[in-house]
Write a protein that holds these residues in place. Structure first.
Motif, PDB file in Angstrom:
ATOM      1  N   PHE A   1      -0.886  -5.567   8.548  1.00  0.00           N
ATOM      2  CA  PHE A   1      -1.150  -4.173   8.886  1.00  0.00           C
ATOM      3  C   PHE A   1       0.002  -3.465   9.598  1.00  0.00           C
ATOM      4  CE2 PHE A   1      -5.267  -6.302   8.643  1.00  0.00           C
ATOM      5  CZ  PHE A   1      -5.899  -5.497   7.712  1.00  0.00           C
ATOM      6  N   GLU A   2       0.990  -4.212  10.077  1.00  0.00           N
ATOM      7  CA  GLU A   2       2.175  -3.582  10.635  1.00  0.00           C
ATOM      8  C   GLU A   2       3.335  -3.608   9.651  1.00  0.00           C
ATOM      9  OE1 GLU A   2       3.236  -5.149  14.434  1.00  0.00           O
ATOM     10  OE2 GLU A   2       1.382  -4.506  15.413  1.00  0.00           O
ATOM     11  N   PHE A   3       3.533  -4.761   8.990  1.00  0.00           N
ATOM     12  CA  PHE A   3       4.629  -4.888   8.035  1.00  0.00           C
ATOM     13  C   PHE A   3       4.182  -4.651   6.596  1.00  0.00           C
ATOM     14  CE2 PHE A   3       5.958  -8.261  11.310  1.00  0.00           C
ATOM     15  CZ  PHE A   3       6.431  -7.297  12.166  1.00  0.00           C
ATOM     16  N   HIS A   4       2.869  -4.480   6.384  1.00  0.00           N
ATOM     17  CA  HIS A   4       2.284  -4.178   5.069  1.00  0.00           C
ATOM     18  C   HIS A   4       2.549  -5.265   4.031  1.00  0.00           C
ATOM     19  CE1 HIS A   4       1.297  -0.208   6.591  1.00  0.00           C
ATOM     20  NE2 HIS A   4       2.548  -0.060   6.984  1.00  0.00           N
ATOM     21  N   HIS A   5       2.612  -6.508   4.500  1.00  0.00           N
ATOM     22  CA  HIS A   5       2.709  -7.651   3.584  1.00  0.00           C
ATOM     23  C   HIS A   5       1.301  -8.236   3.418  1.00  0.00           C
ATOM     24  CE1 HIS A   5       7.111  -8.110   5.134  1.00  0.00           C
ATOM     25  NE2 HIS A   5       6.994  -7.152   4.219  1.00  0.00           N
ATOM     26  N   PHE A   6       0.480  -7.558   2.645  1.00  0.00           N
ATOM     27  CA  PHE A   6      -0.914  -7.957   2.547  1.00  0.00           C
ATOM     28  C   PHE A   6      -1.084  -9.294   1.838  1.00  0.00           C
ATOM     29  CE2 PHE A   6      -1.342  -3.418   3.320  1.00  0.00           C
ATOM     30  CZ  PHE A   6      -2.368  -3.397   4.241  1.00  0.00           C
ATOM     31  N   GLY A   7      -0.234  -9.574   0.877  1.00  0.00           N
ATOM     32  CA  GLY A   7      -0.321 -10.857   0.187  1.00  0.00           C
ATOM     33  C   GLY A   7      -0.013 -12.010   1.124  1.00  0.00           C
ATOM     34  N   TYR A   8       1.042 -11.858   1.932  1.00  0.00           N
ATOM     35  CA  TYR A   8       1.383 -12.911   2.887  1.00  0.00           C
ATOM     36  C   TYR A   8       0.334 -12.992   3.997  1.00  0.00           C
ATOM     37  CZ  TYR A   8       4.256 -15.922   5.818  1.00  0.00           C
ATOM     38  OH  TYR A   8       4.710 -16.973   6.565  1.00  0.00           O
ATOM     39  N   GLY A   9      -0.213 -11.834   4.381  1.00  0.00           N
ATOM     40  CA  GLY A   9      -1.296 -11.853   5.355  1.00  0.00           C
ATOM     41  C   GLY A   9      -2.509 -12.606   4.831  1.00  0.00           C
ATOM     42  N   ALA A  10      -2.826 -12.430   3.558  1.00  0.00           N
ATOM     43  CA  ALA A  10      -3.930 -13.182   2.954  1.00  0.00           C
ATOM     44  C   ALA A  10      -3.632 -14.673   2.937  1.00  0.00           C
ATOM     45  CB  ALA A  10      -4.198 -12.681   1.539  1.00  0.00           C
ATOM     46  N   THR A  11      -2.371 -15.033   2.733  1.00  0.00           N
ATOM     47  CA  THR A  11      -1.987 -16.445   2.746  1.00  0.00           C
ATOM     48  C   THR A  11      -2.181 -17.034   4.146  1.00  0.00           C
ATOM     49  OG1 THR A  11      -0.329 -15.936   1.064  1.00  0.00           O
ATOM     50  CG2 THR A  11      -0.160 -18.061   2.162  1.00  0.00           C
TER      51      THR A  11
ATOM     52  N   VAL B   1       0.825  -1.201   0.000  1.00  0.00           N
ATOM     53  CA  VAL B   1       0.000   0.000   0.000  1.00  0.00           C
ATOM     54  C   VAL B   1       0.859   1.251   0.000  1.00  0.00           C
ATOM     55  CG1 VAL B   1      -1.771   1.271   1.279  1.00  0.00           C
ATOM     56  CG2 VAL B   1      -1.853  -1.210   1.175  1.00  0.00           C
ATOM     57  N   LEU B   2       1.961   1.231   0.736  1.00  0.00           N
ATOM     58  CA  LEU B   2       2.814   2.410   0.829  1.00  0.00           C
ATOM     59  C   LEU B   2       3.466   2.731  -0.507  1.00  0.00           C
ATOM     60  CD1 LEU B   2       4.530   1.748   4.287  1.00  0.00           C
ATOM     61  CD2 LEU B   2       2.518   3.146   3.788  1.00  0.00           C
ATOM     62  N   ALA B   3       3.914   1.716  -1.218  1.00  0.00           N
ATOM     63  CA  ALA B   3       4.542   1.933  -2.530  1.00  0.00           C
ATOM     64  C   ALA B   3       3.533   2.012  -3.655  1.00  0.00           C
ATOM     65  CB  ALA B   3       5.553   0.817  -2.806  1.00  0.00           C
ATOM     66  N   GLY B   4       2.289   1.631  -3.386  1.00  0.00           N
ATOM     67  CA  GLY B   4       1.262   1.674  -4.422  1.00  0.00           C
ATOM     68  C   GLY B   4       1.435   0.608  -5.487  1.00  0.00           C
ATOM     69  N   SER B   5       2.049  -0.524  -5.125  1.00  0.00           N
ATOM     70  CA  SER B   5       2.292  -1.599  -6.096  1.00  0.00           C
ATOM     71  C   SER B   5       1.394  -2.787  -5.807  1.00  0.00           C
ATOM     72  CB  SER B   5       3.759  -2.034  -6.057  1.00  0.00           C
ATOM     73  OG  SER B   5       4.087  -2.554  -4.784  1.00  0.00           O
ATOM     74  N   PHE B   6       0.962  -3.426  -6.874  1.00  0.00           N
ATOM     75  CA  PHE B   6       0.125  -4.622  -6.765  1.00  0.00           C
ATOM     76  C   PHE B   6       0.427  -5.512  -7.961  1.00  0.00           C
ATOM     77  CE2 PHE B   6      -3.735  -7.090  -7.534  1.00  0.00           C
ATOM     78  CZ  PHE B   6      -3.982  -7.593  -6.260  1.00  0.00           C
ATOM     79  N   HIS B   7       0.997  -6.673  -7.707  1.00  0.00           N
ATOM     80  CA  HIS B   7       1.375  -7.553  -8.810  1.00  0.00           C
ATOM     81  C   HIS B   7       1.280  -9.002  -8.362  1.00  0.00           C
ATOM     82  CE1 HIS B   7       5.053  -6.791  -6.460  1.00  0.00           C
ATOM     83  NE2 HIS B   7       5.392  -8.032  -6.774  1.00  0.00           N
TER      84      HIS B   7
END
Length: 317
Positions: A279-289, A68-74
């Motif tokens: 939400f702390e480390f902003h690893h949303f993909g890994y959080g979803a996993t 989210v901070l970098a605005g990247s989604f891939h």
């Protein structure tokens, strides 16, 4: 002869002739069906919007990396799942989750059943005790946890009570073992009243004639409890066990308020670890996993309990 039979059939047919012979579309049955659909529509819509769609999105996000901070989604394919298998913290997180869930389920169900049996004895003041034990269920979870956080501090109310009898209490939330035990106890006291009420309702549905017959046959209280009470309330035991297991795997507020996963990672359960990654480390993909892993664990445990009902639930035998 055939003409006479057709004439008799037409005469016996009560339906009107001509343009009005067709049945109206808006029948009473269709009106009832529409009313039923309208009644379930809010619940169905809520389930689709807040359960099914988020569940599908979680699976989709688990194959992507979203910063989210970098605005990247891939897309990253199965990289998140490979990272899950190689995560050095995950075994400790799963152990903490298993310890918390096992302790909560055993203590909660045992205490709830014992309280329900006691309050089912028609003792004086039982209504007051029912209210006292159930009142924590309706108290705000965060407020309840904050109060217990003050009580469990080094100079808190628990240790002050122990000092009165000459016992020096530890800092309950700073020891690796005592912190997990403290969180379990706080959660047990918070929700034991709900299971107690469910068990009490089940106990009041057991026919008294069965106990009277067992007493005549010479059965003691313990044998009556094992042979009569437990089998007849086994459907409620199944219900409460499923609810408690699922709830124990979703604990978050108590950990966040009391220990923040510490000391170290001793109280970092799976949901709190998921929160940290997303939400702390902003690893949303890994959080979803991690969310997918949690979903699989909950699903497996629920299916296992549901399948075991055929062996020990009385009405399923």
């Amino acid at each position: 002869m055939a003409t006479l039979e057709r004439a008799r059939a037409k005469a016996a047919d009560p339906r009107p002739r001509g343009e009005g012979s067709r049945r109206p579309f808006w029948t009473a049955r269709r009106r009832d069906q529409l009313a039923g659909y309208l009644f379930i529509a809010p619940q169905l819509l809520g389930s689709v919007l807040f359960v099914l769609i988020p569940l599908v999105l979680v699976f989709w996000y688990s194959f992507h990396e979203w910063n989210v901070l970098a605005g990247s989604f891939h897309g990253v394919g199965a990289d998140n799942y490979r990272a899950l298998a190689d995560d050095p913290k995950l075994p400790g997180v799963l152990r903490a989750t298993a310890f918390f869930s096992a302790g909560l389920v055993v203590l909660n169900l045992s205490l709830a059943l014992a309280l329900a049996v006691l309050l089912n004895q028609k003792l004086r003041g039982s209504i007051v005790f029912r209210t006292l034990f159930f009142s924590p269920v309706v108290v705000s979870l965060v407020a309840w946890t904050i109060v217990w956080g003050f009580l469990l501090q080094k100079n808190g109310g628990i240790n002050a009570g122990l000092d009165l009898i000459g016992v020096e209490g530890p800092n309950w939330l700073r020891g690796e073992t005592s912190s997990m035990i403290s969180v379990v106890v706080v959660q047990v006291f918070k929700n034991v009243g709900l299971n107690m009420v469910l068990f009490l309702a089940a106990l009041q549905g057991v026919p008294r004639e069965l106990y009277e017959a067992a007493t005549v046959d010479g059965a003691g209280r313990w044998r009556q409890f094992v042979r009569i009470t437990v089998p007849l309330i086994s459907p409620t035991i199944l219900l409460t066990s499923i609810i408690t297991v699922v709830g124990s795997l979703q604990v978050f507020a108590q950990i966040a308020v009391l220990t923040q996963g510490g000391p170290g990672n001793s109280t970092t359960v799976l949901v709190y670890y998921l929160y940290q990654q997303a939400f702390e480390f902003h690893h949303f993909g890994y959080g979803a996993t991690l969310s997918v892993l949690l979903f699989v664990i909950v699903l497996v445990l629920t299916v296992v309990q549901w399948q075991m009902r055929k062996k020990w639930v009385f009405h399923e035998s």
